[in-house]
Scaffold this motif. Structure first.
Motif, short mmCIF file in Angstrom:
data_model
loop_
_atom_site.label_atom_id
_atom_site.label_comp_id
_atom_site.label_asym_id
_atom_site.label_seq_id
_atom_site.Cartn_x
_atom_site.Cartn_y
_atom_site.Cartn_z
N HIS A 166 0.85 -1.20 0.00
CA HIS A 166 0.00 0.00 0.00
C HIS A 166 0.89 1.24 0.00
CE1 HIS A 166 -0.17 -0.50 4.72
NE2 HIS A 166 1.05 -0.44 4.25
N SER A 168 0.52 3.52 2.04
CA SER A 168 0.58 4.04 3.42
C SER A 168 2.02 4.11 3.93
CB SER A 168 -0.26 3.16 4.35
OG SER A 168 -1.58 3.07 3.89
N GLN A 171 3.28 7.51 4.21
CA GLN A 171 2.93 8.32 5.40
C GLN A 171 4.12 8.36 6.33
OE1 GLN A 171 -0.36 7.19 7.84
NE2 GLN A 171 -1.66 6.59 6.11
N ARG A 192 0.23 -6.88 -4.63
CA ARG A 192 -0.24 -7.92 -3.71
C ARG A 192 -0.32 -9.24 -4.45
NH1 ARG A 192 -4.94 -4.67 -0.43
NH2 ARG A 192 -3.60 -2.87 -0.05
N GLN A 206 -2.59 3.30 -5.98
CA GLN A 206 -3.29 3.98 -4.89
C GLN A 206 -2.81 5.43 -4.80
OE1 GLN A 206 -2.34 1.74 -1.30
NE2 GLN A 206 -4.17 0.45 -1.56
N THR A 249 -5.09 3.47 11.84
CA THR A 249 -6.06 4.56 12.07
C THR A 249 -7.05 4.14 13.16
OG1 THR A 249 -7.19 3.69 10.13
CG2 THR A 249 -6.04 5.78 9.86
N GLY A 282 -9.31 7.30 8.04
CA GLY A 282 -9.47 7.33 9.49
C GLY A 282 -8.52 8.33 10.13
N PHE A 304 -5.92 8.77 4.40
CA PHE A 304 -6.82 8.00 3.52
C PHE A 304 -6.01 7.35 2.41
CE2 PHE A 304 -6.71 11.30 0.28
CZ PHE A 304 -6.57 12.47 1.02
N GLY A 305 -6.54 6.24 1.91
CA GLY A 305 -5.87 5.55 0.80
C GLY A 305 -6.90 5.21 -0.25
N1 DAH Z 1 -3.55 1.09 3.17
C1 DAH Z 1 -4.94 0.69 3.10
C2 DAH Z 1 -5.09 -0.43 2.07
O1 DAH Z 1 -4.24 -0.57 1.25
C3 DAH Z 1 -5.82 1.84 2.71
C4 DAH Z 1 -5.92 2.86 3.77
C5 DAH Z 1 -6.86 2.74 4.77
C6 DAH Z 1 -5.06 3.95 3.80
C7 DAH Z 1 -7.00 3.68 5.75
C8 DAH Z 1 -5.18 4.90 4.80
C9 DAH Z 1 -6.16 4.75 5.76
O2 DAH Z 1 -4.40 5.96 4.86
O3 DAH Z 1 -6.27 5.70 6.70
O4 DAH Z 1 -6.04 -1.12 2.09
#
Ligand code: DAH
Length: 339
Positions: A166, A168, A171, A192, A206, A249, A282, A304-305
């Motif tokens: 992801h 993320s 971040q 994945r 993403q 989150t 979140g 968020f993603g």
């Molecule tokens: N990383 C998560 C995924 O790949 C998506 C995600 C969910 C990103 C909540 C976020 C978050 O920043 O707050 O499924």
């Protein structure tokens, strides 16, 4: 005038302007049946004391003819390669085919520019990352079942390294480097270990969003994401947030947009629900802030993603994710005019 002088004159005066003239010159002066060849053959009839001089004269002549022939050849070759002679000005012009952006790139850029217009800046990062940035810093415990939520491509010889599952992970990279307030979006490719079907792929895209400051609220996140959805899919778009779980989150939610393929009536993409899930979101878990050396008593944030393929499907009303990566020009070409 002697025969030799006459032929010398003829060689001198012969003009070679075309392939035909070049061939005529060859036949006339250099072929077996040419007059020059006949002159050479006549050497046996020449008186012995004059033979040497005769030979020299005829050979000089032959050399001259050969040289002129070679020059003619070079000239013809250069004419046939010159751009002027190879351009047929009467021919209908071929249209120039312009390339264009892939639908996934179009949507990624659009997402980025909507968020940029409200103060987010775009950040890039590595597709191959380590355990810390992909999992640990994001509060995935060592034995936490959440780690199994993602079927990951690990590097066999270095199990600490993986293709990011992801965006993320970005971040963490941003929070480690920058001090709040932070307001970034991070577009990119993720991987994945999934079977490829019309709804899933082992490689997709993403866009991650992160906002860290003092006094950031869930309500602020919801309104920002609603603004985004309307800009992206049109003013009529509705959103809904459903409670969810992500290790990084708390609280977490999943955001759906109203399905604009069937306008809520139910279709394959929305699985007859009228809603399409496009992102997870979140409030950033305090543990994640602390892992990145940000004081969680002072700062809060949301993240968020977004899944780009799903959004592209909603936006352009396509129903099979595989089409994006088969690179069939007939499919990809259609998006240029829709932009
Ligand atoms: N990383 C998560 C995924 O790949 C998506 C995600 C969910 C990103 C909540 C976020 C978050 O920043 O707050 O499924």
């Amino acid at each position: 005038m002697s025969k030799i002088e006459k032929i010398a004159q003829e060689i001198e005066n012969f003009t070679i302007q075309s392939e035909e003239e070049l061939e005529q010159f060859r036949l006339h002066f250099l072929s077996k049946k040419s007059e020059l060849q006949t002159l050479l053959g006549e050497i046996k009839n020449i008186a012995p004391e004059e033979r040497k001089e005769y030979g020299i004269l005829v050979n000089t002549l032959k050399k001259k003819a050969s040289e002129k022939f070679e020059e003619g050849k070079v000239k013809m070759a250069s004419l046939s390669h010159s751009p002027i002679s190879s351009i047929d000005v009467t021919r209908t012009a071929k249209g120039v085919e312009l390339g264009g952006l892939h639908p996934i790139s179009i949507v990624m850029q659009e997402v980025c520019s909507i968020f940029e217009s409200i103060g987010f800046s775009v950040v890039d990062g590595p597709e191959i990352d380590d355990d810390w940035h992909i999992f640990s810093a994001l509060n995935f415990g060592e034995e936490h079942p959440a780690r199994d939520m993602q079927d990951t491509f690990f590097i066999a010889t270095k199990p600490d390294i993986a293709l990011r599952t992801h965006t993320s992970s970005l971040q963490v990279r941003v929070m480690e480097k920058e001090k709040p307030p932070i307001r970034v979006i991070c577009p990119g490719r993720v991987y994945r270990n999934e079977a490829i079907t019309s709804r899933a792929h082992c490689m997709f895209h993403q866009v991650e969003g992160l906002y860290i400051a003092e006094n950031v609220s869930f309500a602020e996140m919801k309104q920002t994401l609603f603004y985004f959805a309307q800009k992206m899919f049109g003013e009529q778009t509705k959103i809904r947030l459903r409670p969810s779980y992500f290790p990084f989150t708390e609280p977490s939610a999943e955001m759906d947009v109203s399905c604009n393929i069937c306008n809520g009536k139910g279709c394959q993409l929305c699985k007859n629900s009228g809603w399409v899930e496009i992102m997870g979101c979140g409030m950033v878990d305090p543990n994640v802030l602390e892992n990145c050396n940000i004081d969680s008593n002072k700062y809060k944030g949301y993240a968020f993603g977004l899944g780009i393929e799903r959004m592209t499907q909603v936006k352009y009303k396509t129903n099979d994710i595989r089409l994006f990566f088969e690179n069939d020009v007939r499919f990809i070409q259609q998006f240029q005019s829709l932009k």
